[in-house]
Design an enzyme around this catalytic site. Sequence first.
Site, PDB file in Angstrom:
ATOM      1  CG  PHE A  85      -1.886   1.170   1.210  1.00 15.98           C
ATOM      2  CD1 PHE A  85      -2.996   1.144   0.376  1.00 15.98           C
ATOM      3  CD2 PHE A  85      -1.689   2.277   2.012  1.00 15.98           C
ATOM      4  CE1 PHE A  85      -3.889   2.207   0.344  1.00 15.98           C
ATOM      5  CE2 PHE A  85      -2.577   3.340   1.984  1.00 15.98           C
ATOM      6  CZ  PHE A  85      -3.679   3.308   1.158  1.00 15.98           C
ATOM      7  CB  VAL A  86       1.842   3.748  -2.213  1.00 16.78           C
ATOM      8  CG1 VAL A  86       2.363   5.171  -2.302  1.00 16.78           C
ATOM      9  CG2 VAL A  86       2.971   2.734  -2.377  1.00 16.78           C
ATOM     10  CE  LYS A  93       3.848  12.441  -5.643  1.00 12.96           C
ATOM     11  NZ  LYS A  93       3.773  13.252  -4.433  1.00 12.96           N
ATOM     12  N   GLY A  94       6.555   6.046  -7.941  1.00 15.92           N
ATOM     13  CA  GLY A  94       7.549   4.982  -7.935  1.00 15.92           C
ATOM     14  C   GLY A  94       7.705   4.235  -6.626  1.00 15.92           C
ATOM     15  CG  PHE A  95       6.897   6.006  -2.855  1.00 12.51           C
ATOM     16  CD1 PHE A  95       8.097   6.120  -2.171  1.00 12.51           C
ATOM     17  CD2 PHE A  95       6.238   7.174  -3.217  1.00 12.51           C
ATOM     18  CE1 PHE A  95       8.628   7.355  -1.841  1.00 12.51           C
ATOM     19  CE2 PHE A  95       6.761   8.421  -2.892  1.00 12.51           C
ATOM     20  CZ  PHE A  95       7.957   8.501  -2.214  1.00 12.51           C
ATOM     21  N   GLY A  96       5.504   2.207  -5.004  1.00  9.94           N
ATOM     22  CA  GLY A  96       5.020   0.832  -5.116  1.00  9.94           C
ATOM     23  C   GLY A  96       5.985  -0.041  -5.885  1.00  9.94           C
ATOM     24  CG  ASN A 120      -7.482  -2.558  -6.327  1.00 12.74           C
ATOM     25  OD1 ASN A 120      -7.326  -1.567  -7.030  1.00 12.74           O
ATOM     26  ND2 ASN A 120      -6.865  -2.711  -5.169  1.00 12.74           N
ATOM     27  CE1 TYR A 127       0.527  -4.929  -7.146  1.00 11.42           C
ATOM     28  CE2 TYR A 127      -1.653  -5.875  -7.296  1.00 11.42           C
ATOM     29  CZ  TYR A 127      -0.679  -5.233  -6.565  1.00 11.42           C
ATOM     30  OH  TYR A 127      -0.908  -4.908  -5.262  1.00 11.42           O
TER      31      TYR A 127
END
Length: 147
Positions: A85-86, A93-96, A120, A127
């Site tokens: 989860f972000v 922003k690239g976190f995931g 979802n 993904y």
Amino acid sequence: MIRDATIDDAADVGRLIRELAAYEQLLHEVEWDDDQLARTLFGPGAVPRTLVAEDDAGGVVGIAIWFPTYSTFLGRPGIWLEDLFVSAHHRGKGFGRALLQALFDRADGGRVEWAVLDWNEPSIRFYESLGAEPVTGWTRYRWLARP
């Protein structure tokens, strides 16, 4: 920045789990209190592991909660990703991607697997953009142990 979470991150991890539950329309299923979460995620003998993503200011904006698995067919360990989860303001922003990459690096050639709710679509598109594919032919079961 991606790093292993510590007990000092318990409140942020709990906040993000609640945000995830709200996003998935499952907040009513969150049963833990803060002490229980800290104990089961970070206490002695804890099995799950947690990665956190920090923004430039050092705030925790994302989590990946996972635990090791083993594939008897591959003959090597893997990873089950329980939650990724972000926070909404930090998506895109690239976190995931960075959290998943950190898991792939830890899998050391094994599988990284997870489940996603069938409605979802944003997560499914994310993904699939990474090259992940759904696993067909399997049905997931759950048996809840109640005290």
